[in-house]
Design a protein around this motif. Structure first.
Motif, mmCIF file in Angstrom:
data_model
loop_
_atom_site.group_PDB
_atom_site.id
_atom_site.type_symbol
_atom_site.label_atom_id
_atom_site.label_comp_id
_atom_site.label_asym_id
_atom_site.label_seq_id
_atom_site.Cartn_x
_atom_site.Cartn_y
_atom_site.Cartn_z
ATOM 1 N N CYS A 1 0.836 -1.211 0.000
ATOM 2 C CA CYS A 1 0.000 0.000 0.000
ATOM 3 C C CYS A 1 0.865 1.254 0.000
ATOM 4 C CB CYS A 1 -0.922 0.027 1.223
ATOM 5 S SG CYS A 1 -2.328 -1.060 1.061
ATOM 6 N N TYR A 2 1.846 1.305 0.922
ATOM 7 C CA TYR A 2 2.599 2.563 0.940
ATOM 8 C C TYR A 2 3.538 2.696 -0.244
ATOM 9 C CZ TYR A 2 5.754 0.086 4.349
ATOM 10 O OH TYR A 2 6.569 -0.781 5.013
ATOM 11 N N TYR A 3 3.940 1.581 -0.826
ATOM 12 C CA TYR A 3 4.735 1.717 -2.050
ATOM 13 C C TYR A 3 3.865 2.197 -3.209
ATOM 14 C CZ TYR A 3 8.950 -0.182 -0.016
ATOM 15 O OH TYR A 3 10.059 -0.349 0.745
ATOM 16 N N ILE A 4 2.614 1.755 -3.247
ATOM 17 C CA ILE A 4 1.721 2.244 -4.309
ATOM 18 C C ILE A 4 1.506 3.744 -4.150
ATOM 19 C CG2 ILE A 4 -0.664 2.201 -5.145
ATOM 20 C CD1 ILE A 4 -0.689 -0.789 -4.742
ATOM 21 N N ILE A 5 1.278 4.183 -2.907
ATOM 22 C CA ILE A 5 1.090 5.624 -2.686
ATOM 23 C C ILE A 5 2.336 6.385 -3.148
ATOM 24 C CG2 ILE A 5 0.757 7.423 -0.944
ATOM 25 C CD1 ILE A 5 -0.891 5.437 0.657
ATOM 26 N N MET A 6 3.509 5.841 -2.819
ATOM 27 C CA MET A 6 4.760 6.488 -3.245
ATOM 28 C C MET A 6 4.835 6.563 -4.763
ATOM 29 S SD MET A 6 6.715 7.501 -0.821
ATOM 30 C CE MET A 6 8.434 7.527 -1.314
ATOM 31 N N ALA A 7 4.551 5.448 -5.434
ATOM 32 C CA ALA A 7 4.695 5.406 -6.895
ATOM 33 C C ALA A 7 3.706 6.347 -7.563
ATOM 34 C CB ALA A 7 4.500 3.974 -7.396
ATOM 35 N N PHE B 1 9.485 1.634 -10.344
ATOM 36 C CA PHE B 1 8.053 1.295 -10.422
ATOM 37 C C PHE B 1 7.348 2.215 -11.414
ATOM 38 C CE2 PHE B 1 8.076 -0.087 -5.662
ATOM 39 C CZ PHE B 1 8.755 -1.237 -6.012
ATOM 40 N N VAL B 2 7.657 3.520 -11.295
ATOM 41 C CA VAL B 2 6.961 4.516 -12.122
ATOM 42 C C VAL B 2 7.304 4.347 -13.599
ATOM 43 C CG1 VAL B 2 6.819 6.979 -12.652
ATOM 44 C CG2 VAL B 2 6.697 6.210 -10.291
#
Lengths: 375, 252
Positions: free
Chosen positions: A61-67, A294-295
């Motif tokens: 979840c927090y990696y998705i928010i970061m990306a 990721f991006v």
């Protein structure tokens, strides 16, 4: 000469695929993570997936928010930022410290945690704004270097803070541990110990709250992109000079992007702090680069792509743990394959074709249904 | 006082006088041409009028208001819009969105309204779409509304630039080589459109063009620049016959 160089640089950057955002499919983008996490939670509860896997969901979840928030800067505004972990670090420490200092007085996590999230996000946004002002004139590589340095500065600052609390109040020191004679040994609690981890933060980041934050992040950024402000931001990306002569206030919109992107990175940091142990080395440039990977692999400017790429690239190494020494090899191969596919015209044409066929099929289905009802 | 008053405006880069003592009087609703050989400083004049460069000397008044030394964004808000010689569209955005960016400062709602999708968002966006489509129809781009700007053919890209400039609701429109790269048919269509825009929107237009047929066809007056200096100006038919002008263009 320098102009030619600049144009070459611009060309190089535009090679990264910039996908135009469309208002359609927004719902799908929001639903993908919701359904994914719901299914995962169900499977974990049923015992199909190991509990080790359950432990990956909140970090995802927090990696998705970061990306997603980094994609807002890189893909929508078109500026390369290599210091995103710095904002996450600020969020993690602000939110983490808030919880540490208040968890005795505010006992309900339902009140404490939202405040921590908001506070972490806002302080990170402030940092984004402050770093945004001096670097307004910078573009391309220069901006990337400054943001990289910013991330490292934040990490190094945090690494040197010592903070203790006793009955006399808070004790603060920079670069050196606090002298023991200044502290009351009976009531002293070390809060920050330089490069050592922050201990004792209550683990408030549940999967539910994390998914809610993911959804909020996606909705805010997608709505922003598909609005007056978003168009202005993308116009700056596509042609700064034309944007200016069309009356777009570049300063204002750049600062909005830097602040908003940092705000969400800060929130991701707060989640991080309330899930795993926080220590400064975790927020080094490797983290920033990881998010950028990721991006880029999800497609620059493509929010849904960021979500999917993050899920694949974050979970893959963990799933491959059984393969031990081949793990990183497979990971590298997946990275290369994704890169090749992203730039492959035939694959993209196939992808487009399939989507169109699916849409047509869905429409046909709908028409049949409504036709029957009409009869 | 004329609608447009440019008084002895000039700029030099190092020792090079790119534009020197340029002056111009233009009445409201007039179609004015700016011609001259390559490198004469025509685009530099545009850059001075739109705040890309700050003039070293001289003044510029539009509708009685002093415009000298203002920034590009301010000048656009005060009613000056332009197109570019080397097309500068927002290539990764749709044709409709390109025009809607032009409408940015006339149709307002806050960023928060947009994020929260408040009713004002919906009503303003609808009004923007209607206005944008109106402009696209004038420039015969209505059917391409959902195409990416970078996918349009050359002639349509030039017209889209005009539509975007028009969307900022200007009083004074500057067109930099609007017919460059167009075939004779497209140029003829463009001439009609420019005339229509002038009459229909009560626009004052200054245009740079190398296509003499276009200049002779639609411009009431022209100024001729050569080596940054004003060579002559006046009624189009008279200026184009001037031996000095012919010499500057064709050589002796």
């Amino acid at each position: 000469m320098s102009e030619r160089k600049n144009s070459e640089r611009a060309k190089g950057f535009s090679l990264l695929k910039i996908v135009p955002s469309k208002s359609r499919g927004k719902l799908v983008t929001v639903l993908i993570p919701v359904v994914f996490f719901a299914v995962c939670a169900l499977l974990v509860n049923l015992g199909v997936l190991r509990s080790h896997f359950a432990g990956l969901l909140v970090p995802l979840c927090y990696y998705i928010i970061m990306a997603v928030s980094l994609n807002f800067t890189v893909g929508i505004l078109g500026e390369l930022s290599l210091g995103h972990a710095g904002f996450m670090c600020i969020g993690a420490y602000v939110g983490g410290l808030f919880t540490l200092l208040t968890q005795d007085s505010i006992t309900s996590a339902w009140i404490r945690f939202p405040i921590a999230i908001l506070l972490g996000g806002l302080i990170a946004a402030l940092a984004g704004f402050l770093i945004g002002v001096p670097i307004l004139r910078l573009r391309g590589d220069y901006l990337a270097i400054v943001t990289l340095a910013f991330g490292e500065i934040v990490r190094n600052l945090v690494q040197n803070i010592y903070l203790s609390r006793d009955k006399a109040g808070l004790h603060f020191s920079f670069t050196n541990a606090i002298e023991p004679e200044r502290l009351d040994p009976a009531t002293n609690v070390d809060i920050m110990k330089g490069p050592m981890a922050l201990n004792g933060i209550s683990p408030d980041a549940t999967l539910l709250i994390s998914v809610i934050l993911v959804v909020i992040t996606i909705i805010v950024i997608l709505n922003m992109v598909d609005s007056r402000a978003g168009r202005a931001i993308m116009s700056i990306r596509d042609n700064r000079i034309a944007a200016e002569s069309t009356g777009i206030n570049i300063t204002k919109y750049k600062l909005i992007v830097f602040s908003l992107s940092a705000f969400f990175a800060g929130i991701a940091g707060v989640l991080f702090a309330h899930y795993s142990t926080v220590s400064p080395p975790k927020f080094d440039y490797n983290m920033s680069i990881l998010i950028l990977v990721f991006v880029v692999l999800g497609g620059v400017g493509n929010i849904r792509g960021s979500i999917i790429a993050t899920a694949i690239l974050y979970i893959l190494p963990e799933v491959l743990r059984g393969f031990q020494s081949y793990r990183m090899l497979i990971y590298a191969i997946v990275l290369i394959v994704m890169m090749l596919l992203n730039n492959n015209e035939r694959f993209n044409a196939w992808k487009k074709n399939t989507t169109e066929r699916l849409t047509a099929w869905r429409k046909g289905l709908f028409r049949k249904k409504s036709g029957k009802e009409a009869e | 006082m004329s609608f447009v008053e440019i008084n002895n405006i000039g700029i030099s880069f190092g020792g090079l006088h790119a534009v020197e003592d340029f002056y111009l009087r233009q009445e409201k609703g007039e179609l004015y041409g700016l011609i001259g050989p390559n490198g004469a400083g025509k685009t530099t004049v545009f850059n001075l009028l739109t705040g890309v460069y700050k003039p070293d000397k001289g003044t510029f008044f539009l509708d009685g208001q002093n415009m000298t030394g203002k920034s590009t964004v301010e000048l656009n808000k005060l009613g000056i819009a332009r197109t570019f010689q080397n097309i500068r569209l927002f290539g990764n955005m749709t044709v409709l969105d390109n025009v809607k960016i032009g409408l940015h400062n006339q149709y307002r709602y806050s960023a928060l309204t947009g994020v929260l999708r408040l009713p004002k968002y919906r009503s303003t966006e609808r009004a923007m779409n209607e206005k944008a489509m109106e402009l696209l129809d004038v420039l015969e781009l209505g059917e391409e509304r959902d195409h990416l700007a970078s996918n349009l053919p050359y002639g349509k890209q030039r017209r889209l630039e005009i539509a975007r400039a028009m969307a900022t609701n200007p009083k004074y429109l500057l067109l930099d080589e609007p017919a460059a790269g167009m075939n004779p048919n497209e140029t003829a269509e463009l001439m009609q459109m420019i005339r229509f825009v002038r009459d229909h929107f009560d626009m004052t237009i200054l245009l740079i063009e190398h296509d003499m047929k276009l200049v002779a066809g639609i411009c009431e007056k022209v100024s001729v620049l050569d080596f940054g200096q004003l060579l002559c100006q006046g009624e189009t038919s008279a200026v184009l016959k001037d031996p000095e002008v012919i010499k500057a263009y064709l050589g002796e």
